[in-house]
Design a protein around this motif. Sequence first.
Motif, mmCIF file in Angstrom:
data_model
loop_
_atom_site.group_PDB
_atom_site.id
_atom_site.type_symbol
_atom_site.label_atom_id
_atom_site.label_comp_id
_atom_site.label_asym_id
_atom_site.label_seq_id
_atom_site.Cartn_x
_atom_site.Cartn_y
_atom_site.Cartn_z
ATOM 1 N N VAL A 1 7.928 1.658 4.853
ATOM 2 C CA VAL A 1 7.663 1.392 3.443
ATOM 3 C C VAL A 1 6.161 1.288 3.231
ATOM 4 C CG1 VAL A 1 7.997 -0.230 1.537
ATOM 5 C CG2 VAL A 1 9.863 0.185 3.156
ATOM 6 N N ARG A 2 5.697 1.851 2.098
ATOM 7 C CA ARG A 2 4.271 1.782 1.762
ATOM 8 C C ARG A 2 4.087 1.191 0.372
ATOM 9 N NH1 ARG A 2 -0.190 6.482 0.546
ATOM 10 N NH2 ARG A 2 -1.978 5.484 1.542
ATOM 11 N N PHE A 3 3.125 0.268 0.284
ATOM 12 C CA PHE A 3 2.793 -0.344 -1.002
ATOM 13 C C PHE A 3 1.448 0.196 -1.478
ATOM 14 C CE2 PHE A 3 5.447 -3.487 1.208
ATOM 15 C CZ PHE A 3 6.459 -3.650 0.270
ATOM 16 N N MET A 4 1.423 0.646 -2.731
ATOM 17 C CA MET A 4 0.210 1.128 -3.370
ATOM 18 C C MET A 4 0.114 0.489 -4.743
ATOM 19 S SD MET A 4 0.831 5.173 -2.530
ATOM 20 C CE MET A 4 -0.803 5.699 -3.070
ATOM 21 N N ALA A 5 -1.044 0.517 -5.354
ATOM 22 C CA ALA A 5 -1.186 -0.032 -6.699
ATOM 23 C C ALA A 5 -0.241 0.708 -7.656
ATOM 24 C CB ALA A 5 -2.631 0.097 -7.175
ATOM 25 N N GLY A 6 0.755 0.013 -8.173
ATOM 26 C CA GLY A 6 1.683 0.615 -9.124
ATOM 27 C C GLY A 6 2.743 1.508 -8.519
ATOM 28 N N VAL B 1 5.668 1.873 -5.046
ATOM 29 C CA VAL B 1 6.271 1.505 -3.765
ATOM 30 C C VAL B 1 7.008 2.734 -3.245
ATOM 31 C CG1 VAL B 1 7.914 0.020 -2.569
ATOM 32 C CG2 VAL B 1 6.514 -0.908 -4.435
ATOM 33 N N ARG B 2 6.736 3.081 -1.996
ATOM 34 C CA ARG B 2 7.310 4.305 -1.436
ATOM 35 C C ARG B 2 8.125 4.025 -0.171
ATOM 36 N NH1 ARG B 2 2.281 8.694 -2.018
ATOM 37 N NH2 ARG B 2 2.210 8.621 -4.312
ATOM 38 N N ASN C 1 7.840 5.626 -6.318
ATOM 39 C CA ASN C 1 8.164 4.764 -7.461
ATOM 40 C C ASN C 1 9.526 4.081 -7.298
ATOM 41 O OD1 ASN C 1 5.780 5.369 -9.095
ATOM 42 N ND2 ASN C 1 6.664 7.427 -9.269
ATOM 43 N N ALA C 2 9.765 3.576 -6.109
ATOM 44 C CA ALA C 2 11.029 2.895 -5.838
ATOM 45 C C ALA C 2 11.119 1.607 -6.660
ATOM 46 C CB ALA C 2 11.137 2.572 -4.351
ATOM 47 N N LYS D 1 13.224 -2.190 -7.334
ATOM 48 C CA LYS D 1 13.744 -3.227 -6.440
ATOM 49 C C LYS D 1 15.224 -3.034 -6.128
ATOM 50 C CE LYS D 1 10.250 -6.728 -7.212
ATOM 51 N NZ LYS D 1 9.922 -8.100 -7.680
ATOM 52 N N GLU D 2 15.907 -2.279 -6.981
ATOM 53 C CA GLU D 2 17.309 -1.957 -6.678
ATOM 54 C C GLU D 2 17.424 -1.119 -5.415
ATOM 55 O OE1 GLU D 2 15.942 -1.791 -9.661
ATOM 56 O OE2 GLU D 2 17.065 -3.367 -10.717
ATOM 57 N N ARG D 3 16.294 -0.483 -5.015
ATOM 58 C CA ARG D 3 16.302 0.367 -3.824
ATOM 59 C C ARG D 3 15.913 -0.388 -2.547
ATOM 60 N NH1 ARG D 3 18.931 3.913 -2.684
ATOM 61 N NH2 ARG D 3 17.396 5.187 -1.570
ATOM 62 N N ILE D 4 15.702 -1.684 -2.664
ATOM 63 C CA ILE D 4 15.341 -2.479 -1.488
ATOM 64 C C ILE D 4 16.356 -2.348 -0.345
ATOM 65 C CG2 ILE D 4 15.125 -4.867 -0.645
ATOM 66 C CD1 ILE D 4 13.455 -5.494 -3.109
ATOM 67 N N PRO D 5 17.671 -2.337 -0.616
ATOM 68 C CA PRO D 5 18.627 -2.169 0.491
ATOM 69 C C PRO D 5 18.395 -0.902 1.315
ATOM 70 C CG PRO D 5 19.767 -2.948 -1.453
ATOM 71 C CD PRO D 5 18.375 -2.634 -1.892
ATOM 72 N N ALA D 6 17.809 0.145 0.703
ATOM 73 C CA ALA D 6 17.534 1.386 1.437
ATOM 74 C C ALA D 6 16.394 1.216 2.434
ATOM 75 C CB ALA D 6 17.200 2.504 0.449
ATOM 76 N N MET D 7 15.710 0.073 2.381
ATOM 77 C CA MET D 7 14.604 -0.192 3.304
ATOM 78 C C MET D 7 15.075 -0.829 4.600
ATOM 79 S SD MET D 7 11.832 -1.734 0.604
ATOM 80 C CE MET D 7 11.206 -0.748 -0.773
#
Length: 321
Positions: free
Chosen positions: A201-206, A208-209, A241-242, A244-250
């Motif tokens: 997972v990668r976090f960027m300004a604005g 989430v990938r 642009n994930a 939070k509903e996609r958190i389980p996919a992480m």
Amino acid sequence: MKNIKFLAAIISIISLFLLAACGSNNDEKAETNNDKNTAGDTGYTVEHAMGSTTIKETPKKVVILTNEGTEALLALGVKPVGAVKSWTGDPWYPHIADELTDVQVVGTESEVNVEAIAGLQPDLIIGNKMRQEKIYEQLSKIAPTVFAETLRGDWQENFDLYAKALNKEEEGKKVIDDYKQRIADLKEKLGDKVNQEISMVRFMAGDVRIYHKDTFSGVILDQIGFARPESQNVDDFAETNATKERIPAMDGDVLFYFTYETGDGEASTLEKEWINDPLFKNLNVVKEGNIQKVDDIIWNTAGGVKAANLMLDDIEKFFLK
């Protein structure tokens, strides 16, 4: 007496023939050498993303227009006269800064300073179609210019092109062979651990990938033989642009995450928000403590051979500590 004179005449005639033959052989050798010199003067031709480019001789003054290309040059023993600024760093990534003293910054990958390049009077420019296609003709008027096709996925494809353009294919082969040996050694050490599913997972300004296989780190994980969660085990770039509903996919057996922070704190703030979200904390990988933050430069942004080897160092430390 007559016989002696006759014998001397015969010897003289034979000597003349021998001298003539030697002269002929020398002429042939000279012609052969001239042919070789002429062939060398024609240089060598490199096929690349924008066509083909002929380079007259091994370049001495090289300008490089991608970050991963800068790492390739350094690994091949070539210090560029000009290079684009690292995406983060002042102006270079920390892991290569010491090797780039006195190298002139010629803009960024997305905003190249053509005038600065011209002022350096290079004899080779190496760039990338994905980033700089619009200025290829301008660059070609300054010096022979070679472009790679893209920047995603397997860095080795671009590396091979750069080695060819620099007339350092043998040196390039050794760099790749050494890297492949590292992969083989690490796979052997890891054993059954490669069966673990690695999530990224990668976090960027604005943004989430969730990273898939056609990424710098995704390719390296695949080379080692690691498994990936089903939703990430696809041959494309990433889910961008994930929500939070996609958190389980992480979820996975191990989760590596990295944050692209440019200095304004936005990406770091987003990272903290997600890491502390109840949904994220409820992931099995988090509850089991198999989550690790890693350097975004090494695992993604730099994208070159030096970063690849440093990423292998990280994996070895994490799994074999």
